[in-house]
Design a protein around this motif. Sequence first.
Motif, PDB file in Angstrom:
ATOM      1  N   ALA A 437       0.817  -1.211   0.000  1.00 27.35           N
ATOM      2  CA  ALA A 437       0.000   0.000   0.000  1.00 27.35           C
ATOM      3  C   ALA A 437       0.853   1.265   0.000  1.00 27.35           C
ATOM      4  O   ALA A 437       0.464   2.281  -0.591  1.00 27.35           O
ATOM      5  N   ASP A 438       2.016   1.194   0.625  1.00 29.14           N
ATOM      6  CA  ASP A 438       2.900   2.370   0.679  1.00 29.14           C
ATOM      7  C   ASP A 438       3.562   2.683  -0.660  1.00 29.14           C
ATOM      8  O   ASP A 438       4.154   3.747  -0.820  1.00 29.14           O
ATOM      9  N   HIS A 439       3.482   1.741  -1.620  1.00 28.64           N
ATOM     10  CA  HIS A 439       4.196   1.898  -2.880  1.00 28.64           C
ATOM     11  C   HIS A 439       3.283   2.150  -4.080  1.00 28.64           C
ATOM     12  O   HIS A 439       3.748   2.587  -5.132  1.00 28.64           O
ATOM     13  N   ILE A 440       1.982   1.856  -3.952  1.00 26.45           N
ATOM     14  CA  ILE A 440       1.135   1.793  -5.146  1.00 26.45           C
ATOM     15  C   ILE A 440       0.958   3.163  -5.805  1.00 26.45           C
ATOM     16  O   ILE A 440       0.990   3.270  -7.042  1.00 26.45           O
ATOM     17  N   LYS A 441       0.791   4.224  -5.030  1.00 23.69           N
ATOM     18  CA  LYS A 441       0.588   5.548  -5.631  1.00 23.69           C
ATOM     19  C   LYS A 441       1.847   6.012  -6.368  1.00 23.69           C
ATOM     20  O   LYS A 441       1.767   6.584  -7.464  1.00 23.69           O
ATOM     21  N   ALA A 442       3.008   5.764  -5.760  1.00 23.27           N
ATOM     22  CA  ALA A 442       4.254   6.141  -6.428  1.00 23.27           C
ATOM     23  C   ALA A 442       4.435   5.336  -7.707  1.00 23.27           C
ATOM     24  O   ALA A 442       4.896   5.867  -8.731  1.00 23.27           O
ATOM     25  N   PHE A 443       4.039   4.067  -7.676  1.00 24.74           N
ATOM     26  CA  PHE A 443       4.153   3.240  -8.886  1.00 24.74           C
ATOM     27  C   PHE A 443       3.298   3.830 -10.002  1.00 24.74           C
ATOM     28  O   PHE A 443       3.741   3.946 -11.151  1.00 24.74           O
ATOM     29  N   GLU A 444       2.041   4.161  -9.694  1.00 25.24           N
ATOM     30  CA  GLU A 444       1.159   4.731 -10.715  1.00 25.24           C
ATOM     31  C   GLU A 444       1.756   6.016 -11.288  1.00 25.24           C
ATOM     32  O   GLU A 444       1.690   6.250 -12.502  1.00 25.24           O
ATOM     33  N   LYS A 445       2.338   6.841 -10.432  1.00 26.27           N
ATOM     34  CA  LYS A 445       2.947   8.100 -10.869  1.00 26.27           C
ATOM     35  C   LYS A 445       4.083   7.841 -11.852  1.00 26.27           C
ATOM     36  O   LYS A 445       4.112   8.396 -12.959  1.00 26.27           O
ATOM     37  N   TYR A 446       5.028   6.976 -11.466  1.00 23.54           N
ATOM     38  CA  TYR A 446       6.177   6.705 -12.341  1.00 23.54           C
ATOM     39  C   TYR A 446       5.748   5.977 -13.607  1.00 23.54           C
ATOM     40  O   TYR A 446       6.309   6.199 -14.690  1.00 23.54           O
ATOM     41  N   PHE A 447       4.750   5.090 -13.478  1.00 26.91           N
ATOM     42  CA  PHE A 447       4.302   4.308 -14.632  1.00 26.91           C
ATOM     43  C   PHE A 447       3.854   5.220 -15.769  1.00 26.91           C
ATOM     44  O   PHE A 447       4.219   5.012 -16.928  1.00 26.91           O
ATOM     45  N   TYR A 448       3.064   6.250 -15.447  1.00 24.54           N
ATOM     46  CA  TYR A 448       2.574   7.142 -16.490  1.00 24.54           C
ATOM     47  C   TYR A 448       3.567   8.241 -16.840  1.00 24.54           C
ATOM     48  O   TYR A 448       3.693   8.626 -18.013  1.00 24.54           O
ATOM     49  N   GLU A 449       4.277   8.772 -15.867  1.00 19.32           N
ATOM     50  CA  GLU A 449       5.243   9.833 -16.150  1.00 19.32           C
ATOM     51  C   GLU A 449       6.322   9.385 -17.127  1.00 19.32           C
ATOM     52  O   GLU A 449       6.730  10.138 -18.011  1.00 19.32           O
ATOM     53  N   ASP A 450       6.783   8.145 -16.963  1.00 19.25           N
ATOM     54  CA  ASP A 450       7.898   7.670 -17.789  1.00 19.25           C
ATOM     55  C   ASP A 450       7.486   7.263 -19.201  1.00 19.25           C
ATOM     56  O   ASP A 450       8.332   6.881 -20.007  1.00 19.25           O
ATOM     57  N   ILE A 451       6.203   7.297 -19.487  1.00 16.68           N
ATOM     58  CA  ILE A 451       5.764   7.025 -20.869  1.00 16.68           C
ATOM     59  C   ILE A 451       5.929   8.287 -21.717  1.00 16.68           C
ATOM     60  O   ILE A 451       6.172   8.223 -22.918  1.00 16.68           O
TER      61      ILE A 451
END
Length: 452
Positions: A437-451
């Motif tokens: 749970a502590d990682h999911i929001k950061a993952f979503e952020k990086y997932f879309y930003e890096d595209i």
Amino acid sequence: MSVSIKSSCNLEPNAKTKPGRLSLSELDQIGIMTHIPTIYFYKPSVSNWLQPFTSIINVLKDSLSRVLVPFYPLAGRLHWIGHGRLELDCNAMGVTFIEAESQSKLEDFGDFSQFSEYQHLIPHVDYTLPLHEIPLLLVQLTRFHCGGFSISLTLSHVVVDGQSALHFISEWARIARGEPLGTQPFFDRKVLRAGGPPISRTLFHHKEFDELPLLIGQSNNSEERRKKTTASQLKITKAQVEKLKSKANESKSMDNGGGYTRYETLTAHVWRSACKAREHKPEQPTAMGICIDSRKRMQPPLPDGYFGNAILDVIAVSTSGELVSKPLGFASSKIRDAIQNVTSEYINSAIDFCKNQQDLTKFQDIYALRGTDEGPFYGNPNLELVSWLTLPIYGLDFGWGKEIYMGLGSVDFDGDAFLVPSHDSDGSLVLAICLQADHIKAFEKYFYEDII
């Protein structure tokens, strides 16, 4: 969501089936040992909905009992035979069929992206029972207040992989529509040398059977297993997929198998995004699990309709620092190398490796079965991404039209991820992933930003 169970019954094959014990292959007996759920939502047309709901129940029950004749092993039970090994007793004990009702409406599910909403729509498997009493298949039919309904199935992963599960589900639907069986299932695991001895051959080094990397400073993964997790579904448009593929292939020589595929590219992107979200140290080792279907890789290929596990999980390994600091193509190359290593000789070597083990327990994810922390764990700092991109997961018609949505029943442990085509048929994809749970929001952020 409030769901009330109206009835539960046991359905047996409606004709006599072949009895006896069926030897399982080594690929059946490693990895996930629990049940895997899928769920389909339906809203029949007005003309179809005029028929009494009892007729839908009767069609499903009758066709299920009939499809269990050609798929008779699913009506059997598993038995431990010692040393972490199992056999399948084809004893026709049957499967569980549950009828339920909910006051919810289909509209309440929105875009169907929240896995937590499915919890009560999926059959519960009681793993406190002895293994030989647990059905291999449980089905739940849930009627909603609006007139729609869901059909959810949970199938033992010891007996089937994704392709076999979908084979069974599609044949069940064909029989419900009054059509003949499309592809006869093939059950004899001897094509994967089930029950046979190891063969003398040159053995590969199988990294997938080594201990997976741990977080630096930890001696086991017990602490990571206990941390709260949450799941998310992220849609990737066709344009975003093409943009990622272009980034991955910027510096790639096309002499080595052509451009990176969607799976190679997106798996690499997920791996890098997770490393960032988890805030790994640069020197942190990390593994990405990759599921390889051996059906066409074996020589000779497995027969059409092979019904069982033909999946070998392999891993790509790197450090978080390398993955994050180098171009996307570096991570993609790691994924491709791991996939290309899986030849018929490699699969036979993996089977021999398992045959030579005194006990298979440490290669099994049996947490739910035994209530322990035993078995492989793809949580932090690792992941596993399963591709259903080429599987026929949509268009399941039992006679009242195709589903309005099909989804995975759960993605419920840290590092668990699936890649599926979008139901919109517009070339977009959906990533279903579970992280702490502590990682999911950061993952979503990086997932879309890096595209971008």
